[in-house]
Design a protein around this motif. Structure first.
Motif, PDB file in Angstrom:
ATOM      1  N   GLU A 184       7.573 -36.996  60.989  1.00 11.81           N
ATOM      2  CA  GLU A 184       8.372 -37.345  62.376  1.00 11.81           C
ATOM      3  C   GLU A 184       8.092 -38.816  62.336  1.00 11.81           C
ATOM      4  O   GLU A 184       7.163 -39.552  62.507  1.00 11.81           O
ATOM      5  CB  GLU A 184       7.686 -36.834  63.456  1.00 11.81           C
ATOM      6  CG  GLU A 184       7.862 -35.393  63.532  1.00 11.81           C
ATOM      7  CD  GLU A 184       9.256 -34.741  63.949  1.00 11.81           C
ATOM      8  OE1 GLU A 184      10.176 -35.763  64.588  1.00 11.81           O
ATOM      9  OE2 GLU A 184       9.775 -33.531  64.149  1.00 11.81           O
ATOM     10  N   LEU A 185       9.201 -39.429  62.335  1.00  8.79           N
ATOM     11  CA  LEU A 185       9.287 -41.007  62.453  1.00  8.79           C
ATOM     12  C   LEU A 185       9.929 -41.289  63.906  1.00  8.79           C
ATOM     13  O   LEU A 185      11.002 -40.844  64.448  1.00  8.79           O
ATOM     14  CB  LEU A 185      10.135 -41.793  61.564  1.00  8.79           C
ATOM     15  CG  LEU A 185       9.895 -41.509  59.878  1.00  8.79           C
ATOM     16  CD1 LEU A 185      10.740 -42.237  59.029  1.00  8.79           C
ATOM     17  CD2 LEU A 185       8.482 -42.043  59.835  1.00  8.79           C
ATOM     18  N   ASN A 186       9.302 -42.171  64.609  1.00  4.42           N
ATOM     19  CA  ASN A 186       9.677 -42.859  65.792  1.00  4.42           C
ATOM     20  C   ASN A 186      10.317 -44.058  65.836  1.00  4.42           C
ATOM     21  O   ASN A 186       9.703 -45.215  65.449  1.00  4.42           O
ATOM     22  CB  ASN A 186       8.565 -43.013  66.735  1.00  4.42           C
ATOM     23  CG  ASN A 186       9.007 -43.313  68.277  1.00  4.42           C
ATOM     24  OD1 ASN A 186      10.337 -43.569  68.505  1.00  4.42           O
ATOM     25  ND2 ASN A 186       8.208 -43.883  69.094  1.00  4.42           N
ATOM     26  N   ARG A 187      11.854 -44.122  65.770  1.00  9.86           N
ATOM     27  CA  ARG A 187      12.352 -45.409  65.415  1.00  9.86           C
ATOM     28  C   ARG A 187      12.373 -46.442  66.537  1.00  9.86           C
ATOM     29  O   ARG A 187      12.931 -47.642  66.254  1.00  9.86           O
ATOM     30  CB  ARG A 187      13.964 -44.882  64.988  1.00  9.86           C
ATOM     31  CG  ARG A 187      13.807 -44.089  63.709  1.00  9.86           C
ATOM     32  CD  ARG A 187      15.320 -43.733  63.173  1.00  9.86           C
ATOM     33  NE  ARG A 187      15.151 -42.813  62.115  1.00  9.86           N
ATOM     34  CZ  ARG A 187      14.928 -42.735  60.907  1.00  9.86           C
ATOM     35  NH1 ARG A 187      14.891 -44.122  60.727  1.00  9.86           N
ATOM     36  NH2 ARG A 187      14.899 -41.803  60.012  1.00  9.86           N
ATOM     37  N   ASN A 188      11.992 -46.012  67.596  1.00  8.23           N
ATOM     38  CA  ASN A 188      11.786 -47.170  68.710  1.00  8.23           C
ATOM     39  C   ASN A 188      10.295 -47.467  68.811  1.00  8.23           C
ATOM     40  O   ASN A 188      10.091 -48.382  69.596  1.00  8.23           O
ATOM     41  CB  ASN A 188      12.271 -46.441  69.866  1.00  8.23           C
ATOM     42  CG  ASN A 188      13.829 -45.838  70.050  1.00  8.23           C
ATOM     43  OD1 ASN A 188      14.596 -46.711  69.563  1.00  8.23           O
ATOM     44  ND2 ASN A 188      14.024 -44.790  70.529  1.00  8.23           N
ATOM     45  N   VAL A 201       7.366 -48.231  57.531  1.00  5.41           N
ATOM     46  CA  VAL A 201       6.520 -48.421  56.388  1.00  5.41           C
ATOM     47  C   VAL A 201       5.292 -47.850  56.837  1.00  5.41           C
ATOM     48  O   VAL A 201       4.453 -46.941  56.277  1.00  5.41           O
ATOM     49  CB  VAL A 201       6.493 -49.738  55.895  1.00  5.41           C
ATOM     50  CG1 VAL A 201       5.321 -49.742  54.974  1.00  5.41           C
ATOM     51  CG2 VAL A 201       7.764 -50.229  55.280  1.00  5.41           C
ATOM     52  N   GLN A 202       4.589 -48.199  57.900  1.00 14.42           N
ATOM     53  CA  GLN A 202       3.396 -48.183  58.372  1.00 14.42           C
ATOM     54  C   GLN A 202       3.219 -46.760  58.937  1.00 14.42           C
ATOM     55  O   GLN A 202       2.362 -45.971  58.589  1.00 14.42           O
ATOM     56  CB  GLN A 202       2.756 -49.020  59.558  1.00 14.42           C
ATOM     57  CG  GLN A 202       1.524 -48.963  60.191  1.00 14.42           C
ATOM     58  CD  GLN A 202       0.271 -49.330  59.012  1.00 14.42           C
ATOM     59  OE1 GLN A 202       0.920 -50.195  58.059  1.00 14.42           O
ATOM     60  NE2 GLN A 202      -0.691 -48.643  58.994  1.00 14.42           N
ATOM     61  N   LEU A 250       1.118 -39.997  55.837  1.00 11.61           N
ATOM     62  CA  LEU A 250       0.663 -39.670  54.306  1.00 11.61           C
ATOM     63  C   LEU A 250      -0.728 -39.807  54.033  1.00 11.61           C
ATOM     64  O   LEU A 250      -1.742 -38.794  53.612  1.00 11.61           O
ATOM     65  CB  LEU A 250       1.448 -40.095  53.192  1.00 11.61           C
ATOM     66  CG  LEU A 250       3.072 -39.831  53.213  1.00 11.61           C
ATOM     67  CD1 LEU A 250       3.696 -40.671  51.976  1.00 11.61           C
ATOM     68  CD2 LEU A 250       2.992 -38.305  52.937  1.00 11.61           C
ATOM     69  N   SER A 251      -1.309 -40.781  54.597  1.00 16.03           N
ATOM     70  CA  SER A 251      -2.932 -41.091  54.373  1.00 16.03           C
ATOM     71  C   SER A 251      -3.697 -40.092  55.205  1.00 16.03           C
ATOM     72  O   SER A 251      -4.656 -39.839  54.829  1.00 16.03           O
ATOM     73  CB  SER A 251      -3.278 -42.372  54.917  1.00 16.03           C
ATOM     74  OG  SER A 251      -2.972 -42.820  56.168  1.00 16.03           O
ATOM     75  N   LYS A 266       7.321 -49.270  49.937  1.00 17.05           N
ATOM     76  CA  LYS A 266       6.410 -50.231  50.346  1.00 17.05           C
ATOM     77  C   LYS A 266       5.297 -49.263  50.958  1.00 17.05           C
ATOM     78  O   LYS A 266       3.988 -49.537  51.071  1.00 17.05           O
ATOM     79  CB  LYS A 266       6.883 -51.128  51.562  1.00 17.05           C
ATOM     80  CG  LYS A 266       7.683 -52.332  51.051  1.00 17.05           C
ATOM     81  CD  LYS A 266       8.277 -52.847  52.344  1.00 17.05           C
ATOM     82  CE  LYS A 266       8.971 -54.145  51.739  1.00 17.05           C
ATOM     83  NZ  LYS A 266       9.657 -54.895  52.923  1.00 17.05           N
ATOM     84  N   ALA A 267       5.640 -47.992  51.521  1.00 17.38           N
ATOM     85  CA  ALA A 267       4.526 -47.226  51.915  1.00 17.38           C
ATOM     86  C   ALA A 267       3.799 -46.621  50.761  1.00 17.38           C
ATOM     87  O   ALA A 267       2.484 -46.388  50.849  1.00 17.38           O
ATOM     88  CB  ALA A 267       5.351 -45.938  52.707  1.00 17.38           C
ATOM     89  N   TYR A 268       4.506 -46.287  49.690  1.00 15.31           N
ATOM     90  CA  TYR A 268       3.631 -45.804  48.616  1.00 15.31           C
ATOM     91  C   TYR A 268       2.842 -46.958  48.092  1.00 15.31           C
ATOM     92  O   TYR A 268       1.612 -46.551  47.419  1.00 15.31           O
ATOM     93  CB  TYR A 268       4.638 -45.357  47.403  1.00 15.31           C
ATOM     94  CG  TYR A 268       5.083 -43.915  47.855  1.00 15.31           C
ATOM     95  CD1 TYR A 268       5.440 -43.272  49.107  1.00 15.31           C
ATOM     96  CD2 TYR A 268       5.418 -43.070  46.865  1.00 15.31           C
ATOM     97  CE1 TYR A 268       5.674 -42.012  49.242  1.00 15.31           C
ATOM     98  CE2 TYR A 268       6.012 -41.819  47.004  1.00 15.31           C
ATOM     99  CZ  TYR A 268       6.050 -41.086  48.142  1.00 15.31           C
ATOM    100  OH  TYR A 268       6.506 -40.007  48.460  1.00 15.31           O
ATOM    101  N   ASP A 269       3.262 -48.216  48.130  1.00 18.69           N
ATOM    102  CA  ASP A 269       2.412 -49.416  47.747  1.00 18.69           C
ATOM    103  C   ASP A 269       1.100 -49.256  48.244  1.00 18.69           C
ATOM    104  O   ASP A 269       0.091 -49.606  47.904  1.00 18.69           O
ATOM    105  CB  ASP A 269       2.929 -50.581  47.639  1.00 18.69           C
ATOM    106  CG  ASP A 269       4.106 -50.890  46.516  1.00 18.69           C
ATOM    107  OD1 ASP A 269       4.237 -50.180  45.763  1.00 18.69           O
ATOM    108  OD2 ASP A 269       5.051 -51.745  46.908  1.00 18.69           O
ATOM    109  N   LEU A 270       1.393 -48.996  49.751  1.00 20.77           N
ATOM    110  CA  LEU A 270       0.319 -49.219  50.425  1.00 20.77           C
ATOM    111  C   LEU A 270      -0.863 -48.218  50.281  1.00 20.77           C
ATOM    112  O   LEU A 270      -2.091 -48.279  50.363  1.00 20.77           O
ATOM    113  CB  LEU A 270       0.557 -49.076  52.203  1.00 20.77           C
ATOM    114  CG  LEU A 270       1.173 -50.263  52.744  1.00 20.77           C
ATOM    115  CD1 LEU A 270       1.545 -50.051  54.109  1.00 20.77           C
ATOM    116  CD2 LEU A 270      -0.036 -51.458  52.751  1.00 20.77           C
TER     117      LEU A 270
END
Length: 493
Positions: A4-8, A14-15, A21-22, A55-59
């Motif tokens: 679930e992503l909160n776009r607001n 990315v974070q 996932l982490s 970028k998320a996978y890079d983190l």
């Protein structure tokens, strides 16, 4: 896998992807060597750019959580803590991976339940030998002889009336003056947290929690899609100076706190901080969940009265655990709140289970009515204080230099910190080889955890085994700290 992503949200996409996932990786929902969705697939499913997923996978890779294999994909790295869940390779259940779930983290199940270890310091529970088992067994027999039909009866949604009246008297001693009509019997405080979360928390809502805190509460809030903001604690409890700044900018809906003998640190929230916390909640119209699992287990002086005793505007949902110090198998707790907040929580309880089992409520009622409960708690405090003092004495004698701990004034746990460059997840692996377990501190943090702490529960083992276990833990830790930690053992923050 459902994210679930909160776009607001002020937290970047990315974070958000990284944290989701982490959490799944650290808690063991994603198994070792499991392949993550491809960047293209993740980008399509989440409706975000290809670069955002990169970028998320890079983190994840920078924080040593995944490894990339050229031409094959991105795989979960081996966990520091071994998970009992079976691998999916060759499994007849592999098809289940295509079913989306809504579990971002389950640290509680993965790291808390270590009953297979003989030297068990991970379980914050009281040794069965210290509980009034025989008395309760007799009371159950007597009750069933007098009223055998109770096994075929449903209890009221709010709980047995006689028990709620007895609970009202308990609350009155803590300066919480409520009617039995404002008390809800729960299946332990765990259900109370869940009821509050499912009633008032949804995707994108902001929850503030102490850092560190009770890991199962974090699991519940995250499962509701909440954004959890940590507030550090000091010797007086939650830092209200930091809290008020977050309230001014983040618009939190709920604050979760454990004021008395905080889990996991054992710290007591000072009376001044209690007043400040309540004032902040009232000013910003925030709900407080006050979790009180064991305030009666104090070793020096009694802690201050609950925040709920100061609550005049109905901001506080107060949860009191009762079964932990009496009979854990009965799973009895109470919840009290005011106004429509309470009414909505009762509706959630009805939807959850139609009411707690009547048998266990009737079984505990005689204990609440008699002086035996008060006598039991006094004896329990004495027995646990002896164990706490023994552990502190052994730690002072055997712990290597550089290790620190907080001496608790009540509760069941000791919070231990080792030098920052070492990781207690790796230490736990060494301890498990000797059938010794503890709760690694990283599970008590949301977001990026601190990994150099551990929670040691001293209440479950008897004195002889307790002494053996502490000496063994100190020996293992001394050897562990004598070796230079690997460079990748620490998270990149």
């Amino acid at each position: 896998m459902k994210i679930e992503l909160n776009r607001n949200s002020r937290t970047s996409l990315v974070q958000q992807i990284y944290e989701n996932l982490s959490d799944r990786i650290r808690s063991g929902i994603l198994n070792e060597e499991e392949c993550l969705p491809s960047i293209r697939e993740m980008s399509k499913n989440l409706e975000v750019s290809f670069l955002t997923v990169v970028k998320a996978y890079d983190l994840l890779e920078q924080n040593n959580l995944v490894k990339r294999v050229q031409g094959k994909g991105t795989f979960v790295k081996s966990h520091s803590i071994k998970c009992e869940k079976s691998k999916n390779t060759g499994s007849p259940y592999k098809w289940q991976l295509s079913i989306q779930d809504y579990l971002p983290r389950t640290h509680f199940d993965t790291h808390y339940n270590s009953s297979d270890h003989s030297l068990q310091f991970s379980l914050a529970a009281i040794a069965p030998s210290l509980l009034p088992n025989r008395y309760l067994e007799n009371e159950i027999h007597i009750m069933l002889e007098k009223n055998p039909l109770i096994l075929s009866e449903y209890g009221p949604i709010q709980g047995d009336l006689d028990l709620r009246i007895a609970m009202k008297r308990i609350l009155k001693k803590q300066k919480i003056n409520v009617s039995q009509k404002d008390i809800l019997v729960t299946n332990g405080t765990q259900q109370g947290i869940d009821l509050a979360a499912r009633t008032f928390i949804g995707p994108g809502d902001v929850v503030i929690a102490e850092a560190p805190t009770y890991p199962a509460a974090l699991d519940i809030f995250r499962s509701r899609g909440a954004s959890i903001l940590p507030v550090p604690i000091d010797k007086n409890g939650i830092r209200t100076d930091i809290l008020i700044k977050l309230c001014e900018t983040k618009n939190p809906k709920l604050i979760y706190t454990i004021p008395n003998f905080h889990n996991p640190t054992g710290i007591v929230l000072s009376n001044d901080r209690r007043k400040q916390l309540l004032t902040i909640a009232q000013e910003f119209q925030i709900i407080i969940i006050e979790d009180d699992p064991w305030s009666e287990i104090y070793y020096n002086e009694k802690p201050p009265n609950p925040i709920k005793s100061l609550d005049t505007k109905g901001n506080v949902i107060y949860l009191k655990g009762l079964s932990k110090t009496l009979i854990p198998g009965c799973r009895i707790g109470l919840l009290t709140a005011d106004g429509t907040i309470f009414n909505r929580l009762v509706s959630s309880k009805m939807n959850a289970d139609l009411g707690s089992p009547l048998l266990t409520q009737k079984a505990l009622y005689p204990l609440f009515q008699s002086k035996r409960m008060e006598d039991h708690i006094k004896k329990l405090r004495t027995a646990l204080k002896i164990r706490r003092d023994l552990v502190i004495k052994l730690l002072k004698k055997h712990m290597p230099e550089g290790v620190e701990w907080i001496e608790p004034k009540g509760g069941l746990n000791i919070w231990i910190s080792i030098p920052e460059k070492w990781d207690t997840k790796q230490l736990l692996l060494e301890c498990q080889k000797k059938n010794l377990s503890f709760l690694p501190g990283f599970v008590c943090f949301c977001g990026e955890p601190e990994t150099n702490h551990l929670r040691l529960s001293f209440s479950y083992l008897n004195d002889n085994v307790l002494e053996t276990g502490i000496i063994e833990l100190c020996r293992i830790l001394k050897e562990f700290l004598s070796v230079t930690p690997p460079e990748n053992s620490r998270l990149i923050l």
